[in-house]
Design an enzyme around this catalytic site. Structure first.
Site, short mmCIF file in Angstrom:
data_model
loop_
_atom_site.label_atom_id
_atom_site.label_comp_id
_atom_site.label_asym_id
_atom_site.label_seq_id
_atom_site.Cartn_x
_atom_site.Cartn_y
_atom_site.Cartn_z
N GLU A 160 87.51 103.67 29.14
CA GLU A 160 88.01 104.64 29.01
C GLU A 160 88.06 105.43 30.65
OE1 GLU A 160 87.95 105.81 24.67
OE2 GLU A 160 86.09 106.68 25.71
N CYS A 162 81.81 115.02 28.20
CA CYS A 162 80.71 113.78 29.64
C CYS A 162 80.16 113.35 28.09
CB CYS A 162 79.83 115.27 29.44
SG CYS A 162 80.36 115.39 31.07
N CYS A 203 88.33 110.52 35.93
CA CYS A 203 86.25 110.59 35.39
C CYS A 203 86.45 108.93 34.99
CB CYS A 203 86.58 111.55 34.60
SG CYS A 203 84.43 110.79 33.39
N CYS A 228 77.20 101.11 28.95
CA CYS A 228 75.63 100.95 29.91
C CYS A 228 74.39 100.15 29.12
CB CYS A 228 75.98 102.86 30.12
SG CYS A 228 74.94 102.99 31.19
N CYS A 279 73.43 109.55 24.87
CA CYS A 279 75.33 109.15 25.13
C CYS A 279 75.31 108.26 24.71
CB CYS A 279 74.79 109.01 26.50
SG CYS A 279 76.17 108.21 27.35
N CYS A 319 70.27 106.06 27.97
CA CYS A 319 69.87 107.10 27.30
C CYS A 319 70.77 107.37 25.38
CB CYS A 319 70.90 108.31 27.75
SG CYS A 319 70.16 107.12 29.92
#
Ligand code: SAH
Length: 411
Positions: A110, A361, A123, A130, A137, A134
């Site tokens: 995205e 975010c 962004c 990933c 996230c 974390c």
């Protein structure tokens, strides 16, 4: 802290999947000229193709400076469509637009375009998924599917620039001014491709997007070797470090890479970057209720950063599905800001644009969710019969044991 704390391993080496087809944006100018010559065309056609690509022209019929007979072949050979829009989701009266892209192998990523009165920022994602794990996230909880190629990363910025230029975003035709690597993925874990992307973003038109270095932000969990590499290469782009805790004990749990590169080491690397560039870096800090938002932590962060060339960007946590964590309440946010400022640290609180379309975010997690009911999906151009194509699930990556950085060769 349950549920959200499922510990995932750190993954540095992306699983290998079929490479995307060759694309002009992966090549140096010389390589592109050689490729065009091999196809029996004069080398300058590479420059013509580059001009079209960076302007977002993908339809061969519009490439009127190329002989009609070769347009199709050249486009197929050097400008294959790598990013297929699956859908757009809009918020803020259309001024925030998230696009879900399908890649050649079905992987989904995205990007989010945000138009403000004085600027337009996209962004972008540097990896599908990933590997940094974390726990707060959404992307981190997906695991790493694969690295994006340079052309796949650059293509997201080019699409945003074209959307602005073509007047697709309310406010009339405009210019893309900023790029932030705050989408899916850890940019410094995909260094060679991100490095190429930076070149493309900074190179003046027609061979790039011609952005200013300070308008491009590389955001990292704190991969120290990557920060050092950026420093050595003499880049002046804005550096953002996702700190989220001033102390190693807490940071080990919030940003698992901290078990390898401690707070002091990350700050030292960021300081060296600031010394080299003369510019402040950003410290990203997601305020999580009763986890990292205590007054003592604000004071600790204040002491850590008080005399440094750093600026703190506080992000009220965007809770991710299934997470037990919440954003800090307003009074706690205000207290945190006040204490940092009292310690002499420049501090701002990030606005969380696009929250209702999961575009804020840390919310980018293309594979596991469709649009929320309150979001307004627009059809991506080129979709047949007005049917919204549902997100296809990305094959779950094999979870590999952590390995050393930088093992992967450039593509
Ligand atoms: N891997 C890069 C880019 C990640 S996204 C990095 O870690 O910097 C950009 C920022 O959003 C990071 O600071 C990240 O920590 C933050 N973020 C991730 N999940 C979030 C969430 N749920 N709420 C608020 N911020 C989040």
């Amino acid at each position: 802290m349950k549920g959200a704390m499922t510990a995932l391993p750190l993954v540095f080496d992306a699983p290998r999947r079929g490479k995307p087809p060759r694309h002009l944006a992966d090549l140096t100018r010389e390589q592109a000229r050689a490729a065009v010559t091999e196809l029996g065309q004069p080398a300058f056609r590479a420059d013509q193709l580059a001009r079209h690509f960076y302007r977002g022209v993908t339809d061969p019929a519009q490439m009127t400076d190329l002989p009609a007979a070769v347009r199709g072949d050249l486009t197929t050979a050097l400008l294959p469509g790598l990013l297929t829009p699956v859908r757009h989701l809009s918020a803020d009266g259309g001024r925030t637009r998230k696009t879900l892209w399908r890649l050649h192998d079905g992987a989904l990523v995205e990007s989010v375009l945000m138009r403000y009165p004085d600027r337009a920022t996209v962004c972008i994602s540097s990896q599908a998924g990933c590997g940094m794990a974390c726990p707060f996230c959404a992307t981190g909880q997906q695991g790493l599917t694969r690295n994006l190629s340079a052309a796949e990363i650059i293509g997201q910025a080019v699409a945003a620039a074209a959307a602005m230029a073509n007047g697709e975003i309310p406010g009339g035709p405009g210019r893309l001014s900023n790029v932030v690597f705050m989408g899916m993925g850890e940019p410094l874990a995909n260094y060679p491709r991100v490095r190429k992307t930076l070149d493309a973003l900074l190179t003046p038109a027609p061979h790039g997007l011609g952005l200013a270095q300070r308008s491009v932000t590389v955001s990292t969990v704190g991969l120290v070797p990557g920060i050092r590499r950026l420093t050595e290469e003499g880049l002046h782009v804005t550096l953002a470090v996702s700190l989220h805790a001033p102390d190693d004990e807490l940071r080990d749990t919030l940003v698992p890479i901290n078990t390898r590169y401690k707070v002091a080491e990350v700050i030292e690397a960021a300081d060296a970057y600031a010394a080299r560039t003369g510019r402040r870096y950003s410290i990203e800090y997601a305020l999580i209720r009763d986890v990292n938002d205590q007054p003592e932590r604000a004071d600790l962060l204040g002491r850590l950063l008080g005399n440094r060339l750093a600026h703190v960007n506080l992000i009220p946590l965007n809770p991710t599905p299934g997470s037990q964590w919440d954003a800090s309440p307003l009074p706690a946010q205000r207290e945190f800001v006040a204490r940092l400022r009292a310690a002499g640290v420049a501090t701002t609180v990030r606005d969380t644009r696009g929250q209702e379309i999961d575009g804020a975010c840390g919310q980018l997690a293309a594979a596991d969710r469709g649009p929320r009911p309150e979001a307004r999906p627009e059809l991506a151009r080129g979709e047949r019969d007005g049917v919204l194509i549902p997100a296809v699930a990305v094959a779950a990556p094999a979870v590999e044991p952590p390995v050393e950085l930088g093992a992967e060769a450039d593509q």
